[in-house]
Enzyme design. Structure first.
Site, PDB file in Angstrom:
ATOM      1  CG  HIS A 285      -5.262  -5.611  -8.872  1.00 29.26           C
ATOM      2  ND1 HIS A 285      -6.252  -5.497  -9.806  1.00 29.26           N
ATOM      3  CD2 HIS A 285      -4.802  -4.354  -8.681  1.00 29.26           C
ATOM      4  CE1 HIS A 285      -6.398  -4.237 -10.134  1.00 29.26           C
ATOM      5  NE2 HIS A 285      -5.514  -3.503  -9.480  1.00 29.26           N
TER       6      HIS A 285
HETATM    7  P1  TYD Z   1      -6.127  -0.266  -6.859  1.00 29.81           P
HETATM    8  O1  TYD Z   1      -7.243  -0.779  -7.702  1.00 29.81           O
HETATM    9  O2  TYD Z   1      -5.323  -1.274  -6.096  1.00 29.81           O
HETATM   10  O3  TYD Z   1      -5.121   0.610  -7.746  1.00 29.81           O
HETATM   11  P2  TYD Z   1      -4.182   0.281  -8.977  1.00 29.81           P
HETATM   12  O4  TYD Z   1      -4.662  -0.978  -9.617  1.00 29.81           O
HETATM   13  O5  TYD Z   1      -4.323   1.460  -9.865  1.00 29.81           O
HETATM   14  O6  TYD Z   1      -2.793   0.169  -8.494  1.00 29.81           O
HETATM   15  O7  TYD Z   1      -6.722   0.833  -5.881  1.00 29.81           O
HETATM   16  C1  TYD Z   1      -5.887   1.689  -5.118  1.00 29.81           C
HETATM   17  C2  TYD Z   1      -6.663   2.121  -3.896  1.00 29.81           C
HETATM   18  O8  TYD Z   1      -7.815   2.873  -4.282  1.00 29.81           O
HETATM   19  C3  TYD Z   1      -7.160   0.953  -3.049  1.00 29.81           C
HETATM   20  O9  TYD Z   1      -7.018   1.330  -1.696  1.00 29.81           O
HETATM   21  C4  TYD Z   1      -8.633   0.838  -3.394  1.00 29.81           C
HETATM   22  C5  TYD Z   1      -9.000   2.273  -3.793  1.00 29.81           C
HETATM   23  N1  TYD Z   1     -10.039   2.289  -4.822  1.00 29.81           N
HETATM   24  C6  TYD Z   1     -11.325   2.653  -4.496  1.00 29.81           C
HETATM   25  O10 TYD Z   1     -11.643   2.958  -3.328  1.00 29.81           O
HETATM   26  N2  TYD Z   1     -12.288   2.684  -5.461  1.00 29.81           N
HETATM   27  C7  TYD Z   1     -11.999   2.360  -6.753  1.00 29.81           C
HETATM   28  O11 TYD Z   1     -12.906   2.400  -7.632  1.00 29.81           O
HETATM   29  C8  TYD Z   1     -10.658   1.982  -7.091  1.00 29.81           C
HETATM   30  C9  TYD Z   1     -10.282   1.627  -8.502  1.00 29.81           C
HETATM   31  C10 TYD Z   1      -9.709   1.976  -6.111  1.00 29.81           C
END
Ligand code: TYD
Length: 137
Positions: free
Chosen positions: A55
């Site tokens: 992303h």
């Molecule tokens: P995501 O940012 O997509 O993870 P990565 O980039 O590490 O693969 O986040 C994973 C999940 O965690 C998503 O459901 C959103 C949640 N999340 C939060 O609730 N708060 C946060 O600060 C972050 C970074 C993620």
């Protein structure tokens, strides 16, 4: 979204205070890094072969640190790509807004520490790669 490129993402050397009992690295918002720290999170217990990220963000600045172990970060601004390997807790990777990132090759037991300039907001995410490509022109 300002048109940042992968060349705006850089390795930031952090300090390391060493004594016989070990090391300490300190990161201060707006001093060590060019943003105020509003949120800290860390990834851990990452199963072998898994990838994270996939992303971009509209406005978020981040410093990504391999607090333990190692992993690779692929940065993509829609035109250029760069792969950075992080394997030292006293260096961070500054990731500016508008950069698609993928994290992979996590070593066993690694910890990915992220310092972020904004609180969590799903509205700040761009999770669709085609949408990202359109935004970057
Ligand atoms: P995501 O940012 O997509 O993870 P990565 O980039 O590490 O693969 O986040 C994973 C999940 O965690 C998503 O459901 C959103 C949640 N999340 C939060 O609730 N708060 C946060 O600060 C972050 C970074 C993620």
């Amino acid at each position: 979204m300002k048109h940042y490129s992968v060349y705006d993402c850089s390795i930031v050397p952090l300090n390391k205070i060493h004594n016989r009992a070990g090391n300490i690295t300190v990161v201060e918002g707006e001093t060590s890094i060019p943003f105020d720290i509003k949120r800290v999170y860390y990834l851990y217990d990452i199963p072998g072969g898994e990838e994270r990220g996939g992303h971009a963000h509209h406005g978020l600045f981040q410093l990504i640190v391999a607090a333990s172990g190692s992993f690779e970060v692929m940065l993509n601004d829609g035109h250029n790509k760069k792969i950075v390997r992080l394997n030292r807790p006293d260096f961070g990777l500054l990731v500016v807004p508008g950069i698609w990132r993928e994290l992979f090759e996590f070593s066993s037991g690694s910890v990915c520490l992220v310092l972020a300039s904004m609180k969590y907001s799903e509205d700040d995410y761009i999770r669709d790669y085609e949408e990202f490509r359109k935004l970057k022109g």
